[in-house]
Design a protein around this motif. Structure first.
Motif, short mmCIF file in Angstrom:
data_model
loop_
_atom_site.label_atom_id
_atom_site.label_comp_id
_atom_site.label_asym_id
_atom_site.label_seq_id
_atom_site.Cartn_x
_atom_site.Cartn_y
_atom_site.Cartn_z
N ASP A 1 8.42 -8.09 -19.53
CA ASP A 1 8.22 -7.77 -18.11
C ASP A 1 6.76 -7.96 -17.69
N LYS A 2 5.83 -7.59 -18.58
CA LYS A 2 4.41 -7.79 -18.28
C LYS A 2 4.07 -9.27 -18.23
N ASP A 3 4.62 -10.03 -19.20
CA ASP A 3 4.43 -11.49 -19.19
C ASP A 3 4.91 -12.09 -17.88
N ALA A 4 6.06 -11.60 -17.42
CA ALA A 4 6.66 -12.13 -16.20
C ALA A 4 5.75 -11.84 -15.00
N ASP A 5 5.22 -10.63 -14.95
CA ASP A 5 4.32 -10.27 -13.85
C ASP A 5 3.06 -11.13 -13.86
N ARG A 6 2.53 -11.36 -15.08
CA ARG A 6 1.33 -12.20 -15.20
C ARG A 6 1.61 -13.62 -14.69
N LEU A 7 2.78 -14.15 -15.05
CA LEU A 7 3.12 -15.51 -14.61
C LEU A 7 3.25 -15.56 -13.09
N ARG A 8 3.85 -14.52 -12.51
CA ARG A 8 4.00 -14.50 -11.04
C ARG A 8 2.63 -14.46 -10.34
N GLU A 9 1.68 -13.71 -10.95
CA GLU A 9 0.32 -13.68 -10.37
C GLU A 9 -0.30 -15.07 -10.39
N GLN A 10 -0.14 -15.76 -11.53
CA GLN A 10 -0.68 -17.12 -11.66
C GLN A 10 -0.07 -18.04 -10.60
N LEU A 11 1.25 -17.91 -10.40
CA LEU A 11 1.96 -18.76 -9.43
C LEU A 11 1.54 -18.44 -8.00
N LYS A 12 1.30 -17.14 -7.75
CA LYS A 12 0.87 -16.72 -6.41
C LYS A 12 -0.50 -17.34 -6.09
N GLU A 13 -1.38 -17.32 -7.09
CA GLU A 13 -2.72 -17.87 -6.91
C GLU A 13 -2.68 -19.36 -6.58
N GLN A 14 -1.81 -20.09 -7.32
CA GLN A 14 -1.75 -21.54 -7.11
C GLN A 14 -0.75 -21.92 -6.02
N LYS A 15 -0.18 -20.89 -5.34
CA LYS A 15 0.75 -21.10 -4.23
C LYS A 15 1.97 -21.95 -4.62
N THR A 16 2.47 -21.70 -5.82
CA THR A 16 3.69 -22.38 -6.27
C THR A 16 4.83 -21.37 -6.31
N TYR A 17 5.92 -21.70 -5.64
CA TYR A 17 7.10 -20.83 -5.62
C TYR A 17 8.03 -21.27 -6.74
N LEU A 18 8.30 -20.38 -7.70
CA LEU A 18 9.19 -20.71 -8.81
C LEU A 18 10.54 -20.03 -8.59
N LEU A 19 11.59 -20.83 -8.58
CA LEU A 19 12.95 -20.32 -8.39
C LEU A 19 13.72 -20.47 -9.69
N ASN A 20 14.27 -19.37 -10.18
CA ASN A 20 15.07 -19.37 -11.40
C ASN A 20 16.54 -19.56 -11.04
N LEU A 21 17.13 -20.67 -11.49
CA LEU A 21 18.52 -20.99 -11.14
C LEU A 21 19.42 -20.81 -12.36
N MET A 22 20.41 -19.93 -12.22
CA MET A 22 21.29 -19.62 -13.36
C MET A 22 22.75 -19.86 -12.99
N SER A 23 23.57 -20.15 -13.99
CA SER A 23 25.02 -20.29 -13.79
C SER A 23 25.70 -20.56 -15.12
N SER A 24 27.01 -20.63 -15.07
CA SER A 24 27.80 -21.10 -16.20
C SER A 24 27.56 -22.59 -16.41
N PRO A 25 27.90 -23.10 -17.60
CA PRO A 25 27.92 -24.56 -17.75
C PRO A 25 28.93 -25.16 -16.76
N GLY A 26 28.56 -26.23 -16.12
CA GLY A 26 29.52 -26.97 -15.31
C GLY A 26 29.77 -26.45 -13.91
N SER A 27 28.93 -25.51 -13.44
CA SER A 27 29.14 -24.98 -12.09
C SER A 27 28.50 -25.89 -11.03
#
Lengths: 222, 222
Positions: free
Chosen positions: A18-44
């Motif tokens: 969770d701390k790693d995740a927060d650190r990564l979000r801070e880095q992304l906020k600084e560089q103004k990059t929006y990261l979207l995590n896309l999940m699903s079953s295989p073949g959806s």
């Protein structure tokens, strides 16, 4: 366009994801990059949906895709053909990505200057839901042939996602899929979940999804 | 018929899953019970296929179903309605079953006198493939809407299975699914894999699958 890189991401040595995740979000906020995590079953239809959405957005913003797979480049090749900057992450058998694996991908990819990066997570409704990847938001796809009972059977992924895409609505006539029930079950798990019924194949509903994503990126870059 | 039991299976405390699996197979051989491990993605039609197959076999042998789910009884209720002896295993969030979890299920179930028990594993193409459950054979379902490229993307599950059911062939006209390619890719992973194209919904192809399973049980009980 250079061929996409393929990198082997290693399981995190850090205990606190969770701390790693927060650190990564801070880095992304600084560089103004929006990261979207896309999940699903295989073949959806993750890759087809990305083709439909990024095909529309790529002319108005800088987009990139990180394809996570156990062991193939099928999807990276597809995204590359679309003219989208792509990197392939190989998980070496792992069923999910954690924040440190995602960070390895982001850093190898070189996401400076990218407005939107989509992480196509491993096809699996169970394990990826357990790990915060460091993305700004998480979104999932449930496709019509999978059935409307999935929020009952895989509760966590519906709880942790911000939006649900219901894909393959073009084949609704051929399946016993109850749109009202799936919305009821999904909202039972997560009352705030936004729902986008689409057909990535015909393009139906894709504009509404693009509008949401465009607005998300704009808010993140403020 | 009594209502099915629901038990919470716990992760194994034993390190050596393969030895556990062999021990369970010995126990099953002694009591002449054939255990079939059924794996697939969520929504490929595991339960509908079981209804079609066990609906035919239940009058000629004693059958039972162990439904493994993270957290619901939807499938157990369906099997119970069919008049098949059923137990529900809850994995408490775990994405797979190992041999010891399966043994807990078998022992709680009381499988003495059962000729055939099907273990409906957690819907997931990744993690269940990594663990020998102690079943006599493993079988998987890939459904037409999932696409023919899955053996390229999820190699291990195709390698460890003895048979592949290709389900939902009734909707072949509505999907870009190449039957020749899926067979080629699947056999690339596992040349000995038996392939059964079926529609659990219409019943097409189900007889061939029943013949194979009937023969498997007969050989095991010799």
């Amino acid at each position: 366009m250079d061929k996409y890189k393929v990198i082997e991401v290693k399981e995190s040595i850090f205990a606190d994801n969770d701390k790693d995740a927060d650190r990564l979000r801070e880095q992304l906020k600084e560089q103004k990059t929006y990261l979207l995590n896309l999940m699903s079953s295989p073949g959806s239809g993750k890759t087809t949906t990305l083709k439909a959405v990024l095909g529309k957005l790529k002319d108005e913003m800088n987009v990139g895709v990180m394809e996570a797979d156990i062991d193939s480049d099928v999807d990276a090749a597809t995204m590359q053909e679309l003219g989208v900057k792509t990197i392939q992450l190989h998980t070496g058998g792992m069923c999910h990505l954690d924040a440190d694996m995602t960070r390895q991908g982001i850093n190898e990819f070189g996401t400076e200057g990218l407005d939107l990066v989509v992480l196509e997570n491993v096809g699996n409704l169970v394990c990826p839901a357990e790990f915060d990847t460091g993305a700004v938001k998480s979104i999932m796809i449930l496709s019509v042939p999978e059935g409307h009972d999935k929020p009952l059977k895989y509760p966590l992924i519906f709880q942790v996602c911000d939006a649900l895409i219901i894909n393959k609505i073009d084949v609704l006539p051929y399946f016993d899929f109850d749109m009202e029930k799936v919305e009821e079950y999904a909202h039972m798990r997560n009352p705030k979940l936004k729902i986008f019924p689409i057909s990535a194949k015909t393009g139906e509903g894709v504009d509404a999804l693009c509008d949401w994503l465009r607005n998300e990126v704009k808010e993140w870059q403020k």
